[in-house]
Design an enzyme around this catalytic site. Structure first.
Site, PDB file in Angstrom:
ATOM      1  N   GLU A  51     111.620  53.205  25.773  1.00 32.44           N
ATOM      2  CA  GLU A  51     110.938  54.492  25.609  1.00 32.44           C
ATOM      3  C   GLU A  51     110.651  54.785  24.142  1.00 32.44           C
ATOM      4  OE1 GLU A  51     112.444  57.308  29.193  1.00 32.44           O
ATOM      5  OE2 GLU A  51     114.029  56.321  28.044  1.00 32.44           O
ATOM      6  N   GLU A  89     116.868  52.303  34.412  1.00 31.24           N
ATOM      7  CA  GLU A  89     117.621  53.502  34.791  1.00 31.24           C
ATOM      8  C   GLU A  89     117.860  53.599  36.296  1.00 31.24           C
ATOM      9  OE1 GLU A  89     115.580  54.523  30.875  1.00 31.24           O
ATOM     10  OE2 GLU A  89     115.053  53.455  32.718  1.00 31.24           O
ATOM     11  N   ALA A 129     120.569  53.794  26.308  1.00 36.69           N
ATOM     12  CA  ALA A 129     121.478  54.901  26.025  1.00 36.69           C
ATOM     13  C   ALA A 129     122.923  54.414  25.962  1.00 36.69           C
ATOM     14  CB  ALA A 129     121.336  55.967  27.100  1.00 36.69           C
ATOM     15  N   GLY A 147     116.169  53.702  27.001  1.00 33.50           N
ATOM     16  CA  GLY A 147     115.732  54.487  25.853  1.00 33.50           C
ATOM     17  C   GLY A 147     115.129  53.645  24.756  1.00 33.50           C
TER      18      GLY A 147
END
Length: 255
Positions: free
Chosen positions: A109, A129, A61, A106
């Protein structure tokens, strides 16, 4: 644009293009959703490659953007973040992630949303994270344990550590490791092969597997049975069986 969809010979390449690290800011997330939905609709897209370029898949992110968001802002944003990635996971066509360099947070992911993952020898994947005082928020706590098992997923999520390509392969986080310069070529070849296949049967296979993973075995078998019987109404089934009887296995052409 931070993300582009390029289509050639039945293969759509969903290309991240936000240098230097393809950080997934809000605008990029929304663009991913828009193009995933376009790939779903377009009949000329029969398989999809997700690619971040030769150097990096996506390093995660946009932390500076996230730092400026308070609880209220993230409550309003979190669903849209998940929806963007779910749109990729629900593309009803074969999807392969071509992973080079970092695929973190991300980025990891996003790779998890693919059906198959080909990584370069230079790839590094992880869910860091926890090191920010957070947990994965774009599906990592759900898709990662479904892929590699809960204990291995918890190790990666709890520690936030990165794994290199060879460990990612051993964990089942990626499916193939190749020289970094061959990642896109091999991912495209995987997609191109399937783009020549029976589109409805491939869609049925993907939806049956994915739905079955979310439910009990009896319900999953019902999903499979309905798709299996339904495919007997398709032209592709007629073509495939006729070719098998007349020419032998593996020679049917579905385009």
């Amino acid at each position: 644009m931070t993300v582009n969809l390029e289509v050639a010979e039945g293969v759509g390449t969903l290309r991240l293009d936000r240098p230097p690290m393809n950080a997934l800011d809000v605008a990029t997330q929304d663009r991913i959703k828009e193009l995933a939905e376009e790939a779903t609709r377009r009949e000329d897209v029969r398989a999809v490659v997700i690619y971040g370029g030769e150097k990096v898949f996506a390093a995660g992110a946009d932390i500076k953007e996230m730092q400026a968001m308070d609880h209220t802002a993230m409550v309003l944003r979190a669903r849209a973040l998940q929806d963007a990635f779910t749109a990729v996971a629900r593309i009803p066509k074969p999807v392969v992630a071509a992973v080079t360099g970092y695929a973190l947070g991300g980025g990891c992911e996003l790779a998890l949303c693919a059906d198959y993952r080909i990584a370069g020898e230079n790839a590094k994947l992880g869910q860091p994270e926890i090191l920010l005082g957070l947990i994965p928020g774009a599906g990592g706590t759900q898709r990662l344990p479904r892929l590699i098992g809960p204990s291995k997923a918890k190790d990666l999520i709890f520690t936030g550590r990165m794994v290199k390509a060879d460990e990612a392969l051993a964990l089942g986080l990626v499916d193939r490791v190749v020289p970094a310069g061959e990642v896109y070529e091999q991912a495209h070849a995987w997609a191109a092969r399937l783009a020549q296949g029976p589109a409805l049967a491939l869609r049925a296979a993907k939806e049956a597997v994915d739905a079955g993973l979310e439910t009990d075995i009896d319900t999953g078998l019902t999903v499979e049975r309905n798709w299996f019987a339904g495919l007997f109404a398709t032209e592709d089934r007629e073509r495939g069986m006729r070719s098998f009887v007349e020419e032998g296995p593996g020679k049917a052409k579905f385009l």
